[in-house]
Enzyme design. Structure first.
Site, PDB file in Angstrom:
ATOM      1  N   ASN A  98       8.355 -11.502   3.807  1.00  0.00           N
ATOM      2  CA  ASN A  98       7.233 -12.324   3.323  1.00  0.00           C
ATOM      3  C   ASN A  98       7.707 -13.262   2.216  1.00  0.00           C
ATOM      4  O   ASN A  98       7.272 -14.406   2.125  1.00  0.00           O
ATOM      5  CB  ASN A  98       6.110 -11.438   2.779  1.00  0.00           C
ATOM      6  CG  ASN A  98       5.517 -10.538   3.841  1.00  0.00           C
ATOM      7  OD1 ASN A  98       5.747 -10.748   5.037  1.00  0.00           O
ATOM      8  ND2 ASN A  98       4.775  -9.531   3.422  1.00  0.00           N
ATOM      9  N   GLY A 140       1.542  -2.854   1.600  1.00  0.00           N
ATOM     10  CA  GLY A 140       0.676  -2.902   2.780  1.00  0.00           C
ATOM     11  C   GLY A 140       0.555  -1.569   3.498  1.00  0.00           C
ATOM     12  O   GLY A 140      -0.548  -1.162   3.899  1.00  0.00           O
ATOM     13  N   ASP A 154      -0.246 -11.810 -11.955  1.00  0.00           N
ATOM     14  CA  ASP A 154      -1.661 -12.166 -11.741  1.00  0.00           C
ATOM     15  C   ASP A 154      -2.591 -10.970 -11.775  1.00  0.00           C
ATOM     16  O   ASP A 154      -3.812 -11.133 -11.674  1.00  0.00           O
ATOM     17  CB  ASP A 154      -1.811 -12.855 -10.369  1.00  0.00           C
ATOM     18  CG  ASP A 154      -1.694 -11.841  -9.227  1.00  0.00           C
ATOM     19  OD1 ASP A 154      -2.679 -11.699  -8.460  1.00  0.00           O
ATOM     20  OD2 ASP A 154      -0.645 -11.184  -9.129  1.00  0.00           O
ATOM     21  N   GLU A 176       1.003   1.440   2.204  1.00  0.00           N
ATOM     22  CA  GLU A 176       0.243   2.336   1.325  1.00  0.00           C
ATOM     23  C   GLU A 176      -1.241   1.964   1.357  1.00  0.00           C
ATOM     24  O   GLU A 176      -2.125   2.816   1.292  1.00  0.00           O
ATOM     25  CB  GLU A 176       0.783   2.230  -0.106  1.00  0.00           C
ATOM     26  CG  GLU A 176       2.225   2.692  -0.275  1.00  0.00           C
ATOM     27  CD  GLU A 176       3.256   1.625   0.099  1.00  0.00           C
ATOM     28  OE1 GLU A 176       2.877   0.556   0.651  1.00  0.00           O
ATOM     29  OE2 GLU A 176       4.448   1.888  -0.125  1.00  0.00           O
ATOM     30  N   ARG A 177      -1.535   0.652   1.474  1.00  0.00           N
ATOM     31  CA  ARG A 177      -2.935   0.195   1.484  1.00  0.00           C
ATOM     32  C   ARG A 177      -3.658   0.658   2.754  1.00  0.00           C
ATOM     33  O   ARG A 177      -4.804   1.087   2.718  1.00  0.00           O
ATOM     34  CB  ARG A 177      -2.960  -1.337   1.380  1.00  0.00           C
ATOM     35  CG  ARG A 177      -4.325  -1.938   1.111  1.00  0.00           C
ATOM     36  CD  ARG A 177      -4.198  -3.406   0.703  1.00  0.00           C
ATOM     37  NE  ARG A 177      -3.369  -3.524  -0.485  1.00  0.00           N
ATOM     38  CZ  ARG A 177      -2.476  -4.499  -0.678  1.00  0.00           C
ATOM     39  NH1 ARG A 177      -2.279  -5.434   0.229  1.00  0.00           N
ATOM     40  NH2 ARG A 177      -1.762  -4.547  -1.773  1.00  0.00           N
ATOM     41  N   ASP A 217       2.679 -12.477  -4.794  1.00  0.00           N
ATOM     42  CA  ASP A 217       1.301 -12.609  -4.284  1.00  0.00           C
ATOM     43  C   ASP A 217       0.297 -12.770  -5.421  1.00  0.00           C
ATOM     44  O   ASP A 217       0.183 -11.906  -6.273  1.00  0.00           O
ATOM     45  CB  ASP A 217       0.947 -11.392  -3.419  1.00  0.00           C
ATOM     46  CG  ASP A 217       1.799 -11.354  -2.165  1.00  0.00           C
ATOM     47  OD1 ASP A 217       2.475 -10.334  -1.938  1.00  0.00           O
ATOM     48  OD2 ASP A 217       1.830 -12.348  -1.434  1.00  0.00           O
ATOM     49  N   SER A 247       6.730  -7.362   1.032  1.00  0.00           N
ATOM     50  CA  SER A 247       7.937  -7.138   1.847  1.00  0.00           C
ATOM     51  C   SER A 247       8.873  -8.335   1.784  1.00  0.00           C
ATOM     52  O   SER A 247       8.411  -9.484   1.705  1.00  0.00           O
ATOM     53  CB  SER A 247       7.517  -6.884   3.301  1.00  0.00           C
ATOM     54  OG  SER A 247       6.522  -5.860   3.331  1.00  0.00           O
ATOM     55  N   ASP A 285       6.296 -12.613 -10.149  1.00  0.00           N
ATOM     56  CA  ASP A 285       5.563 -11.914  -9.099  1.00  0.00           C
ATOM     57  C   ASP A 285       5.308 -12.948  -7.991  1.00  0.00           C
ATOM     58  O   ASP A 285       5.393 -14.151  -8.217  1.00  0.00           O
ATOM     59  CB  ASP A 285       4.237 -11.411  -9.707  1.00  0.00           C
ATOM     60  CG  ASP A 285       3.224 -10.999  -8.661  1.00  0.00           C
ATOM     61  OD1 ASP A 285       3.581 -10.166  -7.799  1.00  0.00           O
ATOM     62  OD2 ASP A 285       2.110 -11.524  -8.686  1.00  0.00           O
TER      63      ASP A 285
HETATM   64  C1  XBP Z   1       1.155  -7.847  -3.618  1.00  0.00           C
HETATM   65  C2  XBP Z   1       1.029  -6.605  -2.828  1.00  0.00           C
HETATM   66  C3  XBP Z   1       1.474  -6.599  -1.411  1.00  0.00           C
HETATM   67  C4  XBP Z   1       0.689  -7.616  -0.598  1.00  0.00           C
HETATM   68  C5  XBP Z   1       0.832  -7.355   0.879  1.00  0.00           C
HETATM   69  O1  XBP Z   1       2.425  -7.732  -4.215  1.00  0.00           O
HETATM   70  O2  XBP Z   1       0.610  -5.586  -3.365  1.00  0.00           O
HETATM   71  O3  XBP Z   1       1.219  -5.307  -0.893  1.00  0.00           O
HETATM   72  O4  XBP Z   1      -0.696  -7.465  -0.929  1.00  0.00           O
HETATM   73  O5  XBP Z   1       2.214  -7.425   1.229  1.00  0.00           O
HETATM   74  P1  XBP Z   1       2.807  -8.637  -5.539  1.00  0.00           P
HETATM   75  P2  XBP Z   1       2.877  -6.217   2.062  1.00  0.00           P
HETATM   76  O6  XBP Z   1       1.529  -9.066  -6.205  1.00  0.00           O
HETATM   77  O7  XBP Z   1       3.643  -7.692  -6.341  1.00  0.00           O
HETATM   78  O8  XBP Z   1       3.578  -9.815  -4.983  1.00  0.00           O
HETATM   79  O9  XBP Z   1       1.953  -5.941   3.230  1.00  0.00           O
HETATM   80  O10 XBP Z   1       4.230  -6.737   2.495  1.00  0.00           O
HETATM   81  O11 XBP Z   1       2.948  -5.093   1.080  1.00  0.00           O
HETATM   82 MG    MG Z   2       0.541 -10.243  -7.582  1.00  0.00          MG
END
Ligand code: XBP
Ligand code: MG
Length: 249
Positions: free
Chosen positions: A125, A52, A180, A54-55, A11, A122, A9
Site C-alpha cells: 500500500n 487490516g 493524524d 486485526e480490524r 494513512d 501494508s 505516518d
Molecule cells: C492505518 C492503519 C491501516 C489501514 C489499513 O495505518 O491502521 O490498518 O487502516 O491498511 P497508519 P492495512 O495510520 O499507521 O498509516 O489493511 O494494510 O492494515
Molecule cells: Mg494514520
C-alpha cells in the site's frame, strides 16, 4: 542539535486514504460472499484497531456478523485480496497527498534531513501510494520505510517507530513524527518521539492535547494552516526549517 529526522505516518497523514481502504474492504467482503458492508460510522469505530487483518478479526469478535466464524481462517487471504484491490484503486489515482506533505519532504531532503515512513499499513500500500504521488523512484527518497507486519505489535505500540529509528540510526530526541490519530500519537510518544499532528477525516474529533504541535494540515504557500495547539502559533506553514527551529527551541 543535529538536523531532526522526519518520520511520516501514511494513512490519514500523507494522504486521506481511509475511505479508499474502506472501499477495498467492502469490495473484498462482497467477493467472498459475506453480507458485510462497513459504513463510515462503523469504520470509524473499527479504526480504533490498527492493521487490516486485526480490524477484520476485531469486527468478527465484536459484532458477531453472519459468516464470521467461518471467515476467521480466511482472514489472511481476504486481507491479501483487499490489499490488491486497494493498490489497484491507488494506482488509478484514488489518493492525493495532503497539503504540504510533498513540499516538506522536498525541503527536508534539500536540507539534508533524513525522512522516513512509519506506518501500520501494508508495504504494498505504501509503495503504490508513494509511486502514484511521487513517481517511479519515489520510494528512493526515503531513508527508511517501516510498514505493516514487520513488527509484531502495531500502533499504539511503539514498535514501528522504534524500528524506523533503528533503521535511521537516529535517537528519538532527534526525530519528529507526523501523525493524524491517537494511536499514532501514542505510538510515537511511547518511542520517545515528539509529534506534529494533522487530524484527518476520521480523527478530527480526537484529543491531541500535549502533542508537540497540532494544526489543520502542513499548509501551502498562500494557504496557511489553522493552528490548534503547541508549536507554530502565528506561522503559516510547517516547513523543514520551522521543524528544525521548533525542535531545537
Ligand atoms: C492505518 C492503519 C491501516 C489501514 C489499513 O495505518 O491502521 O490498518 O487502516 O491498511 P497508519 P492495512 O495510520 O499507521 O498509516 O489493511 O494494510 O492494515
Ligand atoms: Mg494514520
Amino acid at each position: 542539535m543535529t538536523l531532526p529526522a522526519l518520520l511520516f505516518d501514511i494513512d490519514g497523514t500523507f494522504s486521506e486514504t481511509e475511505e479508499t481502504h474502506r472501499e477495498a474492504f467492502n469490495e473484498t467482503f462482497r467477493a467472498y460472499g459475506l453480507p458485510w458492508s462497513w459504513d463510515r460510522p462503523m469504520y470509524k469505530k473499527l479504526l480504533e484497531v490498527t492493521g487490516g487483518k486485526e480490524r477484520i478479526r476485531h469486527y468478527i469478535d465484536g459484532w458477531n456478523p453472519e459468516g464470521g466464524a467461518g471467515a476467521i481462517p480466511l482472514i489472511p487471504e481476504m486481507h491479501a485480496d483487499k490489499t490488491k484491490r486497494y493498490t489497484t484503486l491507488v494506482d488509478a489515482g484514488a489518493a492525493k497527498p495532503r497539503p504540504g506533505i510533498l513540499r516538506i519532504i522536498r525541503e527536508a531532503k534539500a536540507a539534508g534531513m533524513p525522512v522516513a515512513i512509519a506506518t501500520t499499513t501494508s508495504y504494498p500500500n505504501v509503495e503504490s501510494l508513494i509511486v502514484a504521488t511521487m513517481g517511479a523512484d519515489g520510494m528512493k527518497v526515503f531513508d527508511a520505510v517501516a510498514a505493516g507486519d514487520v513488527v509484531k505489535k502495531k500502533k499504539p505500540a511503539p514498535d514501528i517507530y522504534l524500528l524506523a529509528l533503528e533503521q535511521l540510526g537516529t535517537a528519538p530526541e532527534n526525530a519528529i513524527a507526523f501523525e493524524d490519530s491517537l494511536n499514532g500519537l501514542r505510538s510515537a510518544t511511547a518511542a520517545g518521539i515528539r509529534s506534529i499532528m494533522t487530524p484527518s477525516v476520521y480523527t478530527d474529533d480526537q484529543d491531541f492535547a500535549g502533542a508537540f504541535a497540532v494544526m489543520s494540515d502542513l499548509g501551502e504557500p498562500g494557504r496557511p494552516y489553522s493552528h490548534l495547539s503547541g508549536k507554530g502559533a502565528g506561522e503559516a506553514m510547517v516547513t523543514a526549517d520551522a521543524v528544525r527551529r521548533w525542535a531545537s527551541g
